[in-house]
Design a protein around this motif. Structure first.
Motif, PDB file in Angstrom:
ATOM      1  N   ILE A 182       0.675  -1.259   0.245  1.00  0.00           N
ATOM      2  CA  ILE A 182      -0.025   0.065   0.260  1.00  0.00           C
ATOM      3  C   ILE A 182       0.622   1.642   0.031  1.00  0.00           C
ATOM      4  O   ILE A 182       1.644   1.618   0.771  1.00  0.00           O
ATOM      5  CB  ILE A 182      -0.540  -0.082   1.317  1.00  0.00           C
ATOM      6  N   PHE A 183       0.311   2.058  -0.788  1.00  0.00           N
ATOM      7  CA  PHE A 183       1.346   3.842  -1.074  1.00  0.00           C
ATOM      8  C   PHE A 183       0.091   4.593  -0.333  1.00  0.00           C
ATOM      9  O   PHE A 183      -0.842   4.457  -1.206  1.00  0.00           O
ATOM     10  CB  PHE A 183       1.605   4.038  -2.147  1.00  0.00           C
ATOM     11  N   ARG A 184       0.881   4.810   1.017  1.00  0.00           N
ATOM     12  CA  ARG A 184      -0.093   6.024   1.297  1.00  0.00           C
ATOM     13  C   ARG A 184       0.336   7.144   2.305  1.00  0.00           C
ATOM     14  O   ARG A 184       2.341   6.931   2.098  1.00  0.00           O
ATOM     15  CB  ARG A 184      -1.567   5.232   2.645  1.00  0.00           C
ATOM     16  N   ARG A 185      -0.008   7.987   2.777  1.00  0.00           N
ATOM     17  CA  ARG A 185       0.300   8.273   4.129  1.00  0.00           C
ATOM     18  C   ARG A 185       0.294   7.519   4.889  1.00  0.00           C
ATOM     19  O   ARG A 185      -1.069   7.050   5.750  1.00  0.00           O
ATOM     20  CB  ARG A 185      -0.215  10.118   3.936  1.00  0.00           C
ATOM     21  N   LEU A 186       0.836   7.430   6.123  1.00  0.00           N
ATOM     22  CA  LEU A 186       1.368   7.124   7.798  1.00  0.00           C
ATOM     23  C   LEU A 186       0.622   8.456   8.418  1.00  0.00           C
ATOM     24  O   LEU A 186       1.404   9.556   8.927  1.00  0.00           O
ATOM     25  CB  LEU A 186       2.901   5.994   7.767  1.00  0.00           C
ATOM     26  N   TYR A 187      -0.036   8.224   9.214  1.00  0.00           N
ATOM     27  CA  TYR A 187      -0.703   8.700  10.699  1.00  0.00           C
ATOM     28  C   TYR A 187      -0.291   7.585  12.272  1.00  0.00           C
ATOM     29  O   TYR A 187      -0.867   6.696  11.840  1.00  0.00           O
ATOM     30  CB  TYR A 187      -2.351   8.935  11.173  1.00  0.00           C
TER      31      TYR A 187
END
Length: 252
Positions: A182-187
């Motif tokens: 998965i290519f996303r922004r991490l939180y």
């Protein structure tokens, strides 16, 4: 006495060139080259210059000295091992996961033999670090016509498991789970990671850190298209212009 004939014959031997191949390289006839090698004919000056320049040999050496094989191997033309003596910049060789290899990668990500079979990118970045390339295959990381599009390439640096929770919120990452890359922004939350898309219609995905098999922090991006940098600049200039107008009205 000219050593030209003996020297070009030795050059051919070192380079493993036939008379025909050597002759064609310098727009000569095979018979003409044979005559040079046997000393039956002398070459024109422009032919001497072409051969000397091609193999980076001094014209004087080519004509007046019988060159040895060892000497020829030190000259840098195509015939030499000169490349072995040059300190060349080392590019990082980065395995790249594509749309067609994602399913295999999920299963074989920890098999070194498989990783070696992936297509690679060579990039002038630190070769001592571990990187992974990824070709974008969807529109999940787009927002108002900006962001990442299919065929864009991102390169991530490997993140140790104990560092994942220390990454800043909003960091772009590649996260490998049991069933997806998965290519996303991490939180981060307590013990969990939330992977958030830039596209407003894509729901967050949340996983315990223990279920993340690999994580790569995106460090470099290669876009298929040239980004439009002008829009942002025009917006800033318009804002400045509006502020100046307001100041002018107050002063007026």
């Amino acid at each position: 006495m000219s050593f030209f004939g003996k020297n070009i014959k030795k050059i051919r031997s070192v380079k493993s060139l036939s008379q025909q191949s050597f002759a064609e390289l310098f727009d000569l006839k095979r018979g003409t080259l044979g005559a040079y090698e046997e000393g039956r004919s002398e070459p024109k000056i422009d032919t001497i210059i072409k051969i000397a320049n091609h193999f980076s040999i001094q014209i004087d050496d080519l004509l007046t000295n019988e060159l040895t094989v060892n000497e020829l191997l030190k000259f840098k033309g195509d015939l030499t091992t000169y490349a072995q003596d040059v300190k060349r910049e080392q590019f990082a060789v980065i395995p790249c996961v594509t749309e067609s290899t994602i399913s295999e990668y999920i299963m074989l990500y920890n098999k070194e033999s498989y990783i070696k079979e992936l297509p690679t990118l060579q990039v002038p970045i630190n070769p001592s670090k571990i990187f992974r390339g990824y070709t974008v295959s969807n529109l999940e990381m787009t927002n108002h016509d900006k962001g990442f599009y299919p065929k864009d390439v991102v390169i991530g640096e490997k993140v140790p498991v104990d560092v994942i929770k220390k990454l800043n919120n909003g960091t772009l990452v590649l996260a490998l789970t049991e069933s997806n890359l998965i290519f996303r922004r991490l939180y981060s939350t307590k013990g969990n990671v939330i992977l958030r898309a830039d596209h407003k219609n894509i729901e967050d995905e949340e996983y315990p850190i223990s279920e993340i098999k690999e994580m790569w922090r995106v460090r470099y991006v290669f876009c298929k298209r040239i980004p439009d940098f002008a829009d942002g600049m025009e917006d800033k200039l318009l804002m400045i212009e509006q502020e100046l107008m307001k100041m002018k009205e107050k002063l007026g």
